[in-house]
Design a protein around this motif. Structure first.
Motif, PDB file in Angstrom:
ATOM      1  N   GLN A   1      34.593  67.244  74.994  1.00 30.92           N
ATOM      2  CA  GLN A   1      34.674  66.896  73.574  1.00 30.92           C
ATOM      3  C   GLN A   1      33.432  67.335  72.801  1.00 30.92           C
ATOM      4  O   GLN A   1      33.531  67.721  71.631  1.00 30.92           O
ATOM      5  N   TRP A   2      32.256  67.311  73.429  1.00 30.29           N
ATOM      6  CA  TRP A   2      31.081  67.727  72.656  1.00 30.29           C
ATOM      7  C   TRP A   2      31.036  69.240  72.501  1.00 30.29           C
ATOM      8  O   TRP A   2      30.477  69.749  71.533  1.00 30.29           O
ATOM      9  N   GLN A   3      31.662  69.973  73.428  1.00 28.76           N
ATOM     10  CA  GLN A   3      31.786  71.413  73.236  1.00 28.76           C
ATOM     11  C   GLN A   3      32.700  71.733  72.058  1.00 28.76           C
ATOM     12  O   GLN A   3      32.510  72.748  71.378  1.00 28.76           O
ATOM     13  N   MET A   4      33.721  70.901  71.827  1.00 29.97           N
ATOM     14  CA  MET A   4      34.582  71.118  70.667  1.00 29.97           C
ATOM     15  C   MET A   4      33.756  71.072  69.381  1.00 29.97           C
ATOM     16  O   MET A   4      33.940  71.893  68.478  1.00 29.97           O
TER      17      MET A   4
ATOM     18  N   LEU B   1      37.919  72.555  61.631  1.00 31.31           N
ATOM     19  CA  LEU B   1      38.320  71.168  61.396  1.00 31.31           C
ATOM     20  C   LEU B   1      39.191  70.662  62.533  1.00 31.31           C
ATOM     21  O   LEU B   1      39.041  69.516  62.989  1.00 31.31           O
ATOM     22  N   SER B   2      40.102  71.502  63.016  1.00 25.14           N
ATOM     23  CA  SER B   2      40.972  71.090  64.113  1.00 25.14           C
ATOM     24  C   SER B   2      40.162  70.791  65.368  1.00 25.14           C
ATOM     25  O   SER B   2      40.450  69.829  66.095  1.00 25.14           O
ATOM     26  N   LEU B   3      39.122  71.583  65.632  1.00 29.57           N
ATOM     27  CA  LEU B   3      38.262  71.327  66.783  1.00 29.57           C
ATOM     28  C   LEU B   3      37.528  69.994  66.644  1.00 29.57           C
ATOM     29  O   LEU B   3      37.317  69.280  67.633  1.00 29.57           O
ATOM     30  N   LEU B   4      37.134  69.644  65.425  1.00 32.65           N
ATOM     31  CA  LEU B   4      36.457  68.363  65.202  1.00 32.65           C
ATOM     32  C   LEU B   4      37.407  67.184  65.337  1.00 32.65           C
ATOM     33  O   LEU B   4      37.030  66.127  65.865  1.00 32.65           O
ATOM     34  N   LEU B   5      38.627  67.344  64.860  1.00 33.94           N
ATOM     35  CA  LEU B   5      39.583  66.238  64.889  1.00 33.94           C
ATOM     36  C   LEU B   5      40.238  66.064  66.251  1.00 33.94           C
ATOM     37  O   LEU B   5      40.664  64.956  66.599  1.00 33.94           O
ATOM     38  N   GLY B   6      40.340  67.126  67.021  1.00 32.33           N
ATOM     39  CA  GLY B   6      41.045  67.075  68.301  1.00 32.33           C
ATOM     40  C   GLY B   6      40.601  65.978  69.238  1.00 32.33           C
ATOM     41  O   GLY B   6      41.446  65.300  69.850  1.00 32.33           O
TER      42      GLY B   6
ATOM     43  N   ILE C   1      31.791  59.675  79.323  1.00 36.00           N
ATOM     44  CA  ILE C   1      31.725  60.274  77.994  1.00 36.00           C
ATOM     45  C   ILE C   1      30.780  61.477  78.030  1.00 36.00           C
ATOM     46  O   ILE C   1      30.119  61.732  79.032  1.00 36.00           O
ATOM     47  N   LYS C   2      30.728  62.203  76.960  1.00 33.54           N
ATOM     48  CA  LYS C   2      29.705  63.218  76.720  1.00 33.54           C
ATOM     49  C   LYS C   2      28.929  62.811  75.475  1.00 33.54           C
ATOM     50  O   LYS C   2      29.382  61.977  74.682  1.00 33.54           O
ATOM     51  N   PRO C   3      27.740  63.363  75.265  1.00 34.12           N
ATOM     52  CA  PRO C   3      26.944  62.958  74.103  1.00 34.12           C
ATOM     53  C   PRO C   3      27.742  62.977  72.803  1.00 34.12           C
ATOM     54  O   PRO C   3      28.582  63.856  72.575  1.00 34.12           O
ATOM     55  N   ALA C   4      27.443  62.012  71.969  1.00 30.93           N
ATOM     56  CA  ALA C   4      28.166  61.831  70.704  1.00 30.93           C
ATOM     57  C   ALA C   4      27.544  62.737  69.645  1.00 30.93           C
ATOM     58  O   ALA C   4      26.556  62.370  69.006  1.00 30.93           O
ATOM     59  N   VAL C   5      28.118  63.922  69.450  1.00 29.77           N
ATOM     60  CA  VAL C   5      27.495  64.905  68.562  1.00 29.77           C
ATOM     61  C   VAL C   5      28.340  65.217  67.326  1.00 29.77           C
ATOM     62  O   VAL C   5      28.058  66.186  66.618  1.00 29.77           O
ATOM     63  N   HIS C   6      29.357  64.399  67.053  1.00 27.19           N
ATOM     64  CA  HIS C   6      30.114  64.614  65.825  1.00 27.19           C
ATOM     65  C   HIS C   6      29.212  64.519  64.589  1.00 27.19           C
ATOM     66  O   HIS C   6      29.398  65.257  63.615  1.00 27.19           O
ATOM     67  N   GLY C   7      28.252  63.627  64.618  1.00 30.66           N
ATOM     68  CA  GLY C   7      27.338  63.499  63.482  1.00 30.66           C
ATOM     69  C   GLY C   7      26.519  64.752  63.281  1.00 30.66           C
ATOM     70  O   GLY C   7      26.350  65.221  62.151  1.00 30.66           O
ATOM     71  N   TRP C   8      25.993  65.289  64.390  1.00 29.96           N
ATOM     72  CA  TRP C   8      25.251  66.563  64.304  1.00 29.96           C
ATOM     73  C   TRP C   8      26.132  67.642  63.684  1.00 29.96           C
ATOM     74  O   TRP C   8      25.683  68.385  62.792  1.00 29.96           O
ATOM     75  N   ALA C   9      27.377  67.743  64.128  1.00 27.15           N
ATOM     76  CA  ALA C   9      28.276  68.777  63.616  1.00 27.15           C
ATOM     77  C   ALA C   9      28.525  68.581  62.125  1.00 27.15           C
ATOM     78  O   ALA C   9      28.484  69.542  61.339  1.00 27.15           O
ATOM     79  N   VAL C  10      28.787  67.354  61.709  1.00 27.43           N
ATOM     80  CA  VAL C  10      29.022  67.070  60.293  1.00 27.43           C
ATOM     81  C   VAL C  10      27.816  67.492  59.464  1.00 27.43           C
ATOM     82  O   VAL C  10      27.952  68.115  58.392  1.00 27.43           O
ATOM     83  N   LEU C  11      26.623  67.184  59.928  1.00 22.72           N
ATOM     84  CA  LEU C  11      25.415  67.542  59.190  1.00 22.72           C
ATOM     85  C   LEU C  11      25.239  69.055  59.104  1.00 22.72           C
ATOM     86  O   LEU C  11      24.754  69.577  58.087  1.00 22.72           O
TER      87      LEU C  11
END
Length: 573
Positions: free
Chosen positions: A255-258, A273-278, A303-313
């Motif tokens: 998921q963090w690779q996505m 966007l699809s990669l982020l939402l998947g 889990i893997k590191p929670a990097v959605h925030g990094w991606a959003v930024l």
């Protein structure tokens, strides 16, 4: 411009769940392989091999080479060529010059069959996962086992099958292979080979046209790099409701690779966007994301590191998100990030310290890191840094959407975690890990202690300077090929170990994007130039050795890093 190659990859169209591998054995045993990427099939020992494909002339196997372009794979022989393309994500078309043919062969597993269908077509049922219709076009055909549809009732399979293309009156053949997740059927019409190739070429051209050029010599590899990222995308299927991307051909990314690939492909916003939402497709009721998921399987014990925030930024520093995506999709992204953030806050603050806990080395993202040599469970500075950015990104999404109270809440959580990271984990010289509850300090030779540099100028200047100065030491972390995961003086150093010496794409991505907008921008540029030039000269290694830059693994991840980091360099031009 670098050439495309099937070696270490495969030929497929973006969105497809099958394609062509090249299989190499001893004593002239080369063949092509039709392979499935669906979860159950791809995890088998033979990497999802469906059936072997070999070119033949006058009924005998012949030697061949493979050439590849974005919309066509060409099998080159002394007697002419055989060409492969995709009409769409489920239909592959093949055409052969006069006199040439193909043999499809396999020793079938239990329940696998090949049987005749109408209009001279055949259906293959493979791995209890996928079906293929084989159908000759333009007056040509295909025949399996002399047309018998052989069945071995004791083995409950079609046993050993061999299918041969049948030429038309001009000696040529055209074949369509269509994949079905459920039972297959023969269509009344199929596209021509030329129509199929034009469709595939147009889709690639549209994707590539959106991707920015890279500076200087780095541009030479962009074509091949971005082709692999495009071709290893998979479309919605089964449990996967969104686009995903393979780490290798046949192995889905985590998921963090996505998130990292979404940033690499941000110039194609629908894909990104699809990669982020998947990853939210199989989110738990409480808000946990799975480590890895595909169309069939879901690995959710870790889990893997929670990097959605990094991606959003990363997106928000370049785009106005409400201009890039529909508001309802941005709301969906926010809700997923908020739920993920809430899960980390509620279920991973094990001792009430405010710091997220890691229960397994894999959860750090640098799996076999020496940080966990003597501990199974730790509070780590890299994890706290990822989560700081997760909360910040969630806060900024909330503010963008007008959810002011929620924005204030997550902003406060981000600032609080940053303060706790510094107060409890910075000992004046370095960031340390802590044991839960007792908070005993743990310091190892892992790069994990320096990954808070991803926070850039959110850290006090003196702390960031100390981290970057330490990373610049050529005796410890500043190798000629990038920043390794292990101090090069460490007893744990293993040059090709994932988290104990190799130079990982993720480490380079997070360090360099964090430093890029900081007062240590010049260091980020130098780290990027060193790494990107090293991997392009060493066939894009996944686990680049700090000793010689080499590795036997490749895949999308180093190309993801190359695209992100070269994109930063391009901003300065």
């Amino acid at each position: 411009m670098s050439k495309l190659t099937i070696n270490g990859s495969m030929f497929k169209r973006a969105g497809a769940w099958f394609g062509i591998f090249k299989r190499i054995t001893f004593y002239g045993g080369n063949s092509l392989v039709l392979a499935s990427l669906h979860g159950n099939a791809a995890r088998t020992n033979d990497r999802g091999r469906i059936i072997d494909i070999v070119p033949i002339y006058q009924g005998r196997k012949i030697d061949f080479e493979v050439e590849m372009e974005p919309a066509e794979l060409t099998v080159v022989t002394r007697y002419g060529n055989i060409r492969f393309t995709f009409a769409d994500t489920t239909k592959m078309l093949i055409e052969g010059d006069p006199g040439l043919g193909l043999r499809f062969s396999k020793t079938m597993d239990k329940h696998e069959t090949v049987h005749p269908r109408r209009d001279g077509a055949w259906e293959g049922v493979f791995k209890s996962t996928t079906n293929f219709i084989f159908k000759g076009l333009d007056g040509s055909g295909i025949d399996f086992d002399g047309g018998r549809g052989y069945w071995n009732y004791e083995k409950m399979s079609s046993d050993v099958v061999a299918g041969f293309t049948q030429p038309n009156a001009e000696g040529k053949f055209t074949l369509v292979l269509e994949e079905f997740r459920y039972g297959g059927y023969v269509r009344d019409e199929y596209p021509t080979y030329a129509e199929a190739k034009a469709s595939m070429q147009a889709e690639w051209d549209a994707f590539y046209a959106n991707m920015p050029a890279f500076p200087g010599e780095l541009e030479e590899d962009r074509f091949a790099v971005q082709y692999m990222l495009w071709s290893l995308l998979t479309g919605p299927s089964g449990n996967a409701k969104h686009i995903q991307i393979m780490m290798f051909a046949g192995a889905m990314g985590s998921q963090w690779q996505m998130c990292q690939n979404a940033v690499a492909l941000m110039q194609n916003p629908e894909i990104a966007l699809s990669l982020l939402l998947g990853p939210f497709d199989q989110m738990s009721a409480e808000g946990q994301l799975a480590d890895i998921q595909d169309d069939i399987n879901c690995e959710c014990q870790r889990i893997k590191p929670a990097v959605h925030g990094w991606a959003v930024l990363q997106f928000m520093r370049r785009y106005q998100l409400l201009e890039l995506w529909p508001r309802e999709k941005v709301e969906e992204l926010y809700k997923g990030c908020a739920k993920w953030s809430s899960w980390v806050l509620k279920y991973r603050d094990e001792d009430g310290s405010g710091l997220p806990v890691v229960f397994h080395g894999d959860e750090s993202g640098v799996d076999d890191t020496s940080l966990f040599a003597d501990h199974l469970v730790l509070l780590t500075p890299d994890t706290a840094s990822y989560v700081t950015l997760l909360y910040e990104g969630t806060a900024k999404l909330a503010a963008l959407l007008g959810h002011d109270d929620e924005a204030a809440y997550w902003d406060a959580q981000s600032k609080k975690l940053l303060h706790t990271l510094i107060e409890q984990m910075w000992d004046g010289e370095k960031f340390v890990a802590l044991t839960p509850f007792k908070h005993e300090k743990v310091f190892s030779s892992s790069v994990a202690h320096y990954l808070p540099a991803m926070l850039g100028d959110r850290l006090p200047a003196e702390i960031l300077d100390k981290l970057v100065d330490d990373l610049n030491d050529p005796e410890t972390f500043n190798s000629p090929y990038g920043i390794p995961t292990e101090n090069m003086q460490s007893i744990f150093l293993t040059k090709d170990a994932f988290g104990r010496g190799a130079i990982l794409p993720s480490v380079m991505i997070f360090l360099c994007t964090g430093l890029w907008d900081s007062h240590r921008h010049a260091d980020a540029r130098r780290f990027i130039e060193t790494y990107c030039n090293a991997i392009r000269k060493n066939e894009f290694p996944l686990l680049a050795s700090p000793i010689d830059g080499h590795d036997i693994y490749s895949g999308t991840w180093p190309r993801c890093a190359y695209t992100i980091l070269c994109g930063l360099l391009a901003e300065e031009k």
